[in-house]
Design an enzyme around this catalytic site. Sequence first.
Site, PDB file in Angstrom:
ATOM      1  N   ASP A 240      32.934  38.114  25.733  1.00  0.00           N
ATOM      2  CA  ASP A 240      33.412  39.060  24.726  1.00  0.00           C
ATOM      3  C   ASP A 240      32.742  38.789  23.386  1.00  0.00           C
ATOM      4  OD1 ASP A 240      34.837  36.628  24.085  1.00  0.00           O
ATOM      5  OD2 ASP A 240      36.463  37.304  25.370  1.00  0.00           O
TER       6      ASP A 240
ATOM      7  N   ASP B 130      49.830  35.127  25.995  1.00  0.00           N
ATOM      8  CA  ASP B 130      50.448  36.346  26.521  1.00  0.00           C
ATOM      9  C   ASP B 130      49.848  36.758  27.865  1.00  0.00           C
ATOM     10  OD1 ASP B 130      47.960  37.182  25.711  1.00  0.00           O
ATOM     11  OD2 ASP B 130      48.667  38.698  24.294  1.00  0.00           O
TER      12      ASP B 130
ATOM     13  N   GLU C 216      44.099  42.578  26.635  1.00  0.00           N
ATOM     14  CA  GLU C 216      45.470  42.309  26.221  1.00  0.00           C
ATOM     15  C   GLU C 216      46.461  42.894  27.235  1.00  0.00           C
ATOM     16  OE1 GLU C 216      45.972  40.302  23.939  1.00  0.00           O
ATOM     17  OE2 GLU C 216      44.671  40.561  22.195  1.00  0.00           O
TER      18      GLU C 216
ATOM     19  N   HIS D  99      46.532  37.130  28.571  1.00  0.00           N
ATOM     20  CA  HIS D  99      45.288  37.901  28.552  1.00  0.00           C
ATOM     21  C   HIS D  99      44.100  37.051  29.014  1.00  0.00           C
ATOM     22  CE1 HIS D  99      44.723  36.277  24.317  1.00  0.00           C
ATOM     23  NE2 HIS D  99      43.499  36.164  24.781  1.00  0.00           N
TER      24      HIS D  99
END
Length: 260
Positions: free
Chosen positions: A67, A136, A143, A138
């Site tokens: 990314d 979370d 996300e 991801h």
Amino acid sequence: MEVVIVPDSATGGELIAEAMADLLLRKPDALLGVATGSTPLPVYEALSAKVRASEVDASRARICQLDEYVGLPSGHPESYRSVVLREVVEPLGLTDASFIGPDGTADDVAAACLAYDRALAESGGVDLQLLGIGTDGHIGFNEPCSSLASRTRIKTLTEQTRQDNARFFDGIDEVPHHVITQGIGTILEARHLVLLATGEAKADAVALAVEGPLSALVPASALQLHPHATIVVDEAAASSLKLADYFRATYAAKPAWQGL
């Protein structure tokens, strides 16, 4: 999916570096997908140590990015291109020519995303993709509620992720709001996925990804779909796993010839 529980991050880093070294022995020009952040650093340190000790020849290896921030100049010290060059490419003795990454400075970000997916395909695909996991759940910057079939695209970071990454900047206000990330569908095309998680803060996310249902709410759960996915966790990150004893037993009984 295989879960390997190790005593600490250094042991996990050595284990994954050994798998990368074995891959390079079999395929010297392998395309290694790398992640950024503090978690994978022991992997890169262990692999570069093997290169320095002439235990493995990485001279033909290729490196690709997972990314990239949108809008940061390519030379910014916290652009992921800069981080990967600094922490992976240079220590392995490679050059920029071995590196593939998305263009976070492009005027047409959507076209840059398509171009990156195309570049990965034209390079023969990723042989081993190293992943981390967010608190979370991801992976990459996919996300919660990201499509499990998603391709490389622009994403808006959650406030939690921006807070988690603020430690790399001079405060949260400097953390970009947008990134280019390989989509979950893109990630799943890698031949081998290796997720490394360390620390108690990742324990709940690891448990949901490994033992929970397949759900876009926990993007890392998509690794359940992959034919060769390895989850390497230290004791703290494994602390919420209900089947931890089973995972320990299966790894202890694993034939050596299977590798990671």
